[in-house]
Design a protein around this motif. Structure first.
Motif, PDB file in Angstrom:
ATOM      1  N   GLY A 166      15.385  -5.418 -29.757  1.00 45.07           N
ATOM      2  CA  GLY A 166      15.479  -4.098 -29.141  1.00 45.07           C
ATOM      3  C   GLY A 166      16.632  -4.024 -28.162  1.00 45.07           C
ATOM      4  N   LEU A 167      16.835  -5.078 -27.381  1.00 38.58           N
ATOM      5  CA  LEU A 167      17.971  -5.117 -26.458  1.00 38.58           C
ATOM      6  C   LEU A 167      19.290  -5.087 -27.221  1.00 38.58           C
ATOM      7  CD1 LEU A 167      16.747  -7.847 -23.919  1.00 38.58           C
ATOM      8  CD2 LEU A 167      16.721  -5.370 -23.605  1.00 38.58           C
ATOM      9  N   HIS A 168      19.335  -5.812 -28.336  1.00 34.54           N
ATOM     10  CA  HIS A 168      20.570  -5.906 -29.116  1.00 34.54           C
ATOM     11  C   HIS A 168      20.909  -4.573 -29.777  1.00 34.54           C
ATOM     12  CE1 HIS A 168      23.857  -7.881 -30.954  1.00 34.54           C
ATOM     13  NE2 HIS A 168      23.334  -8.025 -32.159  1.00 34.54           N
ATOM     14  N   GLN A 169      19.907  -3.918 -30.319  1.00 28.47           N
ATOM     15  CA  GLN A 169      20.149  -2.655 -31.021  1.00 28.47           C
ATOM     16  C   GLN A 169      20.609  -1.550 -30.069  1.00 28.47           C
ATOM     17  OE1 GLN A 169      16.383  -2.042 -33.029  1.00 28.47           O
ATOM     18  NE2 GLN A 169      17.145  -2.936 -34.938  1.00 28.47           N
ATOM     19  N   THR A 170      20.140  -1.590 -28.837  1.00 31.24           N
ATOM     20  CA  THR A 170      20.495  -0.556 -27.861  1.00 31.24           C
ATOM     21  C   THR A 170      21.552  -1.024 -26.875  1.00 31.24           C
ATOM     22  OG1 THR A 170      18.693  -1.252 -26.391  1.00 31.24           O
ATOM     23  CG2 THR A 170      18.198   0.470 -28.016  1.00 31.24           C
ATOM     24  N   ASN A 171      22.032  -2.254 -27.044  1.00 32.07           N
ATOM     25  CA  ASN A 171      23.016  -2.858 -26.137  1.00 32.07           C
ATOM     26  C   ASN A 171      22.547  -2.739 -24.679  1.00 32.07           C
ATOM     27  OD1 ASN A 171      25.377  -4.279 -25.544  1.00 32.07           O
ATOM     28  ND2 ASN A 171      26.539  -2.410 -25.162  1.00 32.07           N
ATOM     29  N   ALA A 172      21.281  -3.097 -24.464  1.00 29.00           N
ATOM     30  CA  ALA A 172      20.692  -2.992 -23.131  1.00 29.00           C
ATOM     31  C   ALA A 172      20.719  -4.324 -22.386  1.00 29.00           C
ATOM     32  CB  ALA A 172      19.253  -2.491 -23.242  1.00 29.00           C
ATOM     33  N   TRP A 173      21.613  -5.227 -22.803  1.00 26.98           N
ATOM     34  CA  TRP A 173      21.713  -6.524 -22.141  1.00 26.98           C
ATOM     35  C   TRP A 173      22.166  -6.356 -20.692  1.00 26.98           C
ATOM     36  CZ3 TRP A 173      19.846 -10.037 -25.386  1.00 26.98           C
ATOM     37  CH2 TRP A 173      20.041  -9.884 -26.751  1.00 26.98           C
ATOM     38  N   ALA A 174      21.695  -7.251 -19.838  1.00 21.47           N
ATOM     39  CA  ALA A 174      22.180  -7.260 -18.456  1.00 21.47           C
ATOM     40  C   ALA A 174      23.630  -7.725 -18.410  1.00 21.47           C
ATOM     41  CB  ALA A 174      21.304  -8.163 -17.596  1.00 21.47           C
ATOM     42  N   SER A 175      24.004  -8.682 -19.270  1.00 24.32           N
ATOM     43  CA  SER A 175      25.385  -9.180 -19.362  1.00 24.32           C
ATOM     44  C   SER A 175      25.778  -9.165 -20.831  1.00 24.32           C
ATOM     45  CB  SER A 175      25.493 -10.593 -18.788  1.00 24.32           C
ATOM     46  OG  SER A 175      25.079 -10.633 -17.446  1.00 24.32           O
ATOM     47  N   PRO A 176      26.221  -8.008 -21.341  1.00 26.81           N
ATOM     48  CA  PRO A 176      26.425  -7.853 -22.787  1.00 26.81           C
ATOM     49  C   PRO A 176      27.353  -8.893 -23.403  1.00 26.81           C
ATOM     50  CG  PRO A 176      26.542  -5.736 -21.689  1.00 26.81           C
ATOM     51  CD  PRO A 176      26.503  -6.771 -20.616  1.00 26.81           C
ATOM     52  N   ALA A 177      28.517  -9.119 -22.796  1.00 27.40           N
ATOM     53  CA  ALA A 177      29.485 -10.019 -23.430  1.00 27.40           C
ATOM     54  C   ALA A 177      28.915 -11.416 -23.584  1.00 27.40           C
ATOM     55  CB  ALA A 177      30.777 -10.048 -22.613  1.00 27.40           C
ATOM     56  N   ARG A 178      28.303 -11.929 -22.520  1.00 31.06           N
ATOM     57  CA  ARG A 178      27.761 -13.283 -22.568  1.00 31.06           C
ATOM     58  C   ARG A 178      26.554 -13.360 -23.483  1.00 31.06           C
ATOM     59  NH1 ARG A 178      27.107 -15.758 -16.659  1.00 31.06           N
ATOM     60  NH2 ARG A 178      26.460 -17.508 -17.961  1.00 31.06           N
ATOM     61  N   ALA A 179      25.654 -12.367 -23.410  1.00 28.27           N
ATOM     62  CA  ALA A 179      24.431 -12.411 -24.201  1.00 28.27           C
ATOM     63  C   ALA A 179      24.731 -12.318 -25.688  1.00 28.27           C
ATOM     64  CB  ALA A 179      23.491 -11.286 -23.771  1.00 28.27           C
ATOM     65  N   VAL A 180      25.594 -11.363 -26.060  1.00 31.75           N
ATOM     66  CA  VAL A 180      25.918 -11.182 -27.475  1.00 31.75           C
ATOM     67  C   VAL A 180      26.614 -12.421 -28.028  1.00 31.75           C
ATOM     68  CG1 VAL A 180      27.292  -9.844 -29.108  1.00 31.75           C
ATOM     69  CG2 VAL A 180      25.992  -8.668 -27.327  1.00 31.75           C
ATOM     70  N   THR A 181      27.559 -12.959 -27.250  1.00 28.29           N
ATOM     71  CA  THR A 181      28.261 -14.160 -27.711  1.00 28.29           C
ATOM     72  C   THR A 181      27.306 -15.316 -27.888  1.00 28.29           C
ATOM     73  OG1 THR A 181      30.305 -13.492 -26.642  1.00 28.29           O
ATOM     74  CG2 THR A 181      30.059 -15.827 -27.137  1.00 28.29           C
ATOM     75  N   ALA A 182      26.456 -15.561 -26.876  1.00 22.00           N
ATOM     76  CA  ALA A 182      25.596 -16.741 -26.893  1.00 22.00           C
ATOM     77  C   ALA A 182      24.504 -16.654 -27.945  1.00 22.00           C
ATOM     78  CB  ALA A 182      24.978 -16.933 -25.512  1.00 22.00           C
ATOM     79  N   MET A 183      23.915 -15.468 -28.134  1.00 24.12           N
ATOM     80  CA  MET A 183      22.737 -15.384 -29.002  1.00 24.12           C
ATOM     81  C   MET A 183      23.022 -14.762 -30.358  1.00 24.12           C
ATOM     82  SD  MET A 183      19.558 -14.588 -26.414  1.00 24.12           S
ATOM     83  CE  MET A 183      20.328 -13.324 -25.428  1.00 24.12           C
ATOM     84  N   ALA A 184      23.963 -13.836 -30.425  1.00 29.01           N
ATOM     85  CA  ALA A 184      24.280 -13.199 -31.704  1.00 29.01           C
ATOM     86  C   ALA A 184      25.570 -13.735 -32.300  1.00 29.01           C
ATOM     87  CB  ALA A 184      24.377 -11.680 -31.521  1.00 29.01           C
TER      88      ALA A 184
END
Length: 759
Positions: free
Chosen positions: A430-448
């Motif tokens: 849900g966070l990924h689909q809505t880009n609701a990450w607290a730190s998008p660049a780091r979160a997307v890189t690390a997990m996706a």
């Protein structure tokens, strides 16, 4: 529960129901001693008992309604301590040729076989498969840890492990254990289900209990679920409190207090900050503390914005805590919850994951069969605990049991805590689909962006930003003295059937731990390794034995001994651990990538703590290192069998020097491929971490890496690039290199064409 107790009490002549669990003489109301003796006709008890939860007699008390629990708890890992037995005996050099679990606190078997008594059919099948693949971690019987044979101590000083364990194991459920600040608890079932404060004073309204002497329950009420509400001093609470768990989990891996943000030190170390009178910090569970940072789950806000946090039982299912009916040997064999059970992954909701995700143990998963949700809670939960409304279904654990308190609500997850508060969670997808990450660049890189992180790492490998680490446990056992034998004590019964330690009637044994200390204690940047599930995890020092043994005649039988395994490396272990210190933020990428300590090489590749086999002096000396004084004495004694850093699992050439986990055959240091990925991480991080999201597509970065073939560079070159302060300069350099590489063929063609024209 109380309705059933009242009904049974009326049958036994006590409408209050006290005799159902305690027995006694209900007709006597004036003489306490007479009332607290005997048993009414029809009671399964033979006499009054003040400890109805004691495992020695609870088949006649708790077992009247909870027969399966009584059977399971006796065999649970909280009563066997088989994991601790394995770790300590291994560290002394005993049984290092196998990961099998043989010893426990008491002789135990499992006469009803390897099929769990509790849990869903899917769970039972899952556990049966695990037991088939790992029989040494799912034993069908355990032998009580032996007593030391003093006559053979000189030739086998490693027997000191037996003495240590029989004296150390005060926390197992068969005994009441230490009764001092932070250790006050009940015995058996009451160890969890009775509420004690740290100070151990009774604060309820029962006139029969003294309020001026420690060692009593805080209130005469059981704690269990959100239905079990207690009122004390005008405050209401429900569920099993965190400090109840910490009464035992203060020691060992210290997670009981680490969850609360507290880092444990020894009795005499770091005693401040002081109180208003300048008095030192009081010990709690045997330790003093420094505050670091609490686990995010301990400090959560509920759906109404109230800071309430989760209790331990909100995540840990009954089958893990009470046991499932089989012998519990290790934590990893018993605990079934995984982070993804509630959080999912960036591309899968929890209900879209297959059973076994995060709990693989080397087994390939069937991704064509999502686990889904359950419309029903476990029978044991329905019968004896709180079950919330199912809504869109109960979430399932990695092993197939439904959480009776965790439900799906659309694409959200609702956790109904035993403390009475409700929490809403948006899963990672849900966070990924809505880009609701607290730190998008780091979160997307690390997990996706780096899928291998999700496939191979425990979530807490990154999200535990600190871990309590205790390195080089040096201790001495002196056989001129005697110590408490907590195991023998628990097997000596009082007239009411309870354990002798309730009345302070202790059994002793030859030998006593007399001195102990750690080489060093750390909280930051734990090293990484691979646990029994096959996932990368933090590693910590727990009891890395450096043992000294003094014989009955005062002869030194072992001096600062470091045992060796059959493979020739140090038997002391780095233990895989969930530190229970998770935060929303993760560790910085550079904490692992380019970090020698994270790779298992020790601090700065093991350059500190070198040559512990040498005696160290701190006295008057000549320029070439000779001691001048005739009275010079060593400042640090030698540890002759140790060569290197206590944090070091590997030499830089990849040679293993220390055990990683004594429990599971699949545990190990990071593999060569994993270490290479960390060593080569600098350039990747320079781009992934600092470039704004979307500035360069991930695919282009991958293509750039192919073009540049960055594998040619040494690790230091990558680290240097990571340390560049000016990202613009870094990008200019990178762009120039890429442009040069891409334009080189055209340039070569142009030069050749010009030469051809001139000719």
């Amino acid at each position: 529960m109380m309705q059933a107790i009242f009904a049974r009490g009326r049958e036994l002549g006590d409408p209050n129901g006290c005799v159902v669990c305690h027995a006694g003489t209900p007709a006597e109301i004036k003489n306490k001693d007479v009332a607290h003796s005997g048993a009414p006709a029809g009671s399964p008890l033979k006499s009054f008992t003040a400890t109805p939860g004691a495992l020695q007699l609870n088949d006649a008390t708790c077992g009247q309604c909870h027969a399966d629990h009584v059977y399971a708890v006796t065999r649970s890992h909280m009563n066997t301590d088989a994991g601790k037995m394995k770790a300590i005996t291994w560290s002394w050099g005993l049984g290092t040729d196998t990961h099998d679990h043989v010893f426990g606190d008491h002789d135990l078997d499992d006469p009803d076989g390897m099929a769990p008594r509790l849990g869903t059919d899917a769970y039972k099948a899952y556990m049966a498969d695990l037991a088939r693949r790992f029989p040494g971690q799912f034993p069908q019987k355990l032998q009580q840890i032996p007593e030391v044979d003093v006559t053979k101590l000189a030739e086998q000083p490693e027997q000191a492990a037996y003495t240590y364990l029989r004296n150390c194991n005060a926390c197992h459920l068969s005994g009441k254990g230490y009764q001092d600040r932070g250790h006050f608890r009940g015995v058996g079932c009451a160890a969890c289900h009775s509420l004690y404060s740290n100070e151990g004073y009774y604060e309820g309204g029962d006139k029969a209990l003294p309020k001026d002497k420690p060692g009593h329950v805080m209130t005469h009420a059981m704690q269990g679920t959100r239905h079990s509400v207690a009122t004390v001093n005008g405050h209401t609470l429900s569920g099993i409190q965190v400090n109840t768990c910490a009464a035992c989990h203060a020691a060992g891996r210290r997670i009981g207090h680490a969850y609360q943000g507290l880092m444990a030190f020894g009795h005499g170390d770091h005693r401040g900050p002081f109180d208003a009178k300048g008095e030192a910090q009081k010990t709690n569970g045997g330790y003093v503390f420094k505050y670091i940072r609490e686990d995010v789950h301990f400090a959560l806000k509920d759906v109404n914005g109230v800071s309430a946090g989760l209790l331990c039982q909100d995540c840990h299912l009954s089958t893990s805590m009470h046991g499932n009916g089989n012998i519990g040997a290790t934590t990893l064999a018993t605990i079934e919850v995984e982070c993804a059970d509630c959080h999912g992954t960036p591309d899968k909701y929890p209900w879209e994951l297959p059973l076994g995700y995060g709990d693989e143990f080397g087994k390939a998963l069937d991704w064509s069969k999502p686990r889904g949700v359950s419309r029903e809670a476990m029978k044991v939960t329905r019968d004896f605990a709180h079950t919330s409304d199912a809504e869109d279904g109960y979430l399932l654990s990695a092993r197939g049991n439904p959480f009776g308190n965790v439900v799906r609500r659309g694409d959200k997850v609702i956790v109904h805590s035993a403390n009475g508060h409700d929490f809403e969670l948006t899963p990672l997808k849900g966070l990924h689909q809505t880009n609701a990450w607290a730190s998008p660049a780091r979160a997307v890189t690390a997990m996706a962006g780096v899928a291998r992180h999700m496939e191979k790492l425990e979530c807490y490998a990154c999200h535990s930003t600190w871990a309590a680490q205790y390195y080089g446990y040096q201790y001495a056992l002196d056989y001129r003295q005697r110590s408490v034998d907590w195991l023998k004590t628990a097997e000596q019964r009082l007239p009411d059937g309870g354990p002798a330690d309730r009345k302070g009637q202790m059994s002793d044994q030859p030998g006593a731990p007399t001195s102990w200390d750690y080489s060093h204690v750390r909280w930051e940047n734990p090293p990484l390794g691979v646990n029994g599930e096959g996932r990368v995890t933090p590693l910590v020092g727990v009891i890395q034995t450096v043992g000294t043994v003094i014989g009955p005649d005062g002869t030194t039988l072992a001096w600062n001994k470091v045992a060796k395994t059959k493979a020739g490396h140090n038997a002391m272990e780095l233990a895989p651990l969930n530190p229970h210190t998770s935060s929303r933020e993760s560790r910085d990428c550079a904490d692992c990538h380019g970090n020698a300590a994270a790779m298992g090489y020790g601090i700065d590749g093991g350059r500190y703590g070198q040559q512990p086999e040498k005696v160290r002096y701190a006295d008057v000396r000549t320029p070439d290192g000779h001691n001048v004084s005739r009275f010079t004495q060593p400042q640090l004694q030698a540890i002759k069998g140790l060569h290197g850093d206590f944090m070091q699992a590997l030499r830089t050439d990849g040679t293993q020097v220390q055990t990683v986990d004594s429990h599971w055959p699949g545990s190990m240091p990071l593999t060569p491929a994993q270490r290479k990925a960390l060593e080569r991480g600098g350039t990747c991080l320079a781009c992934h971490q600092d470039i704004p999201q979307g500035a360069v597509p991930i695919a282009m970065l991958g293509k750039m890496a192919e073009v540049l073939d960055l594998d040619f560079a040494a690790p230091q070159a990558h680290a240097d690039l990571l340390r560049e302060n000016n990202i613009l300069v870094s990008w200019v350099k990178a762009s120039a290199i890429v442009a040069a590489v891409l334009l080189l063929p055209a340039l070569v063609w142009f030069i050749r064409w010009r030469r051809g024209r001139r000719r």
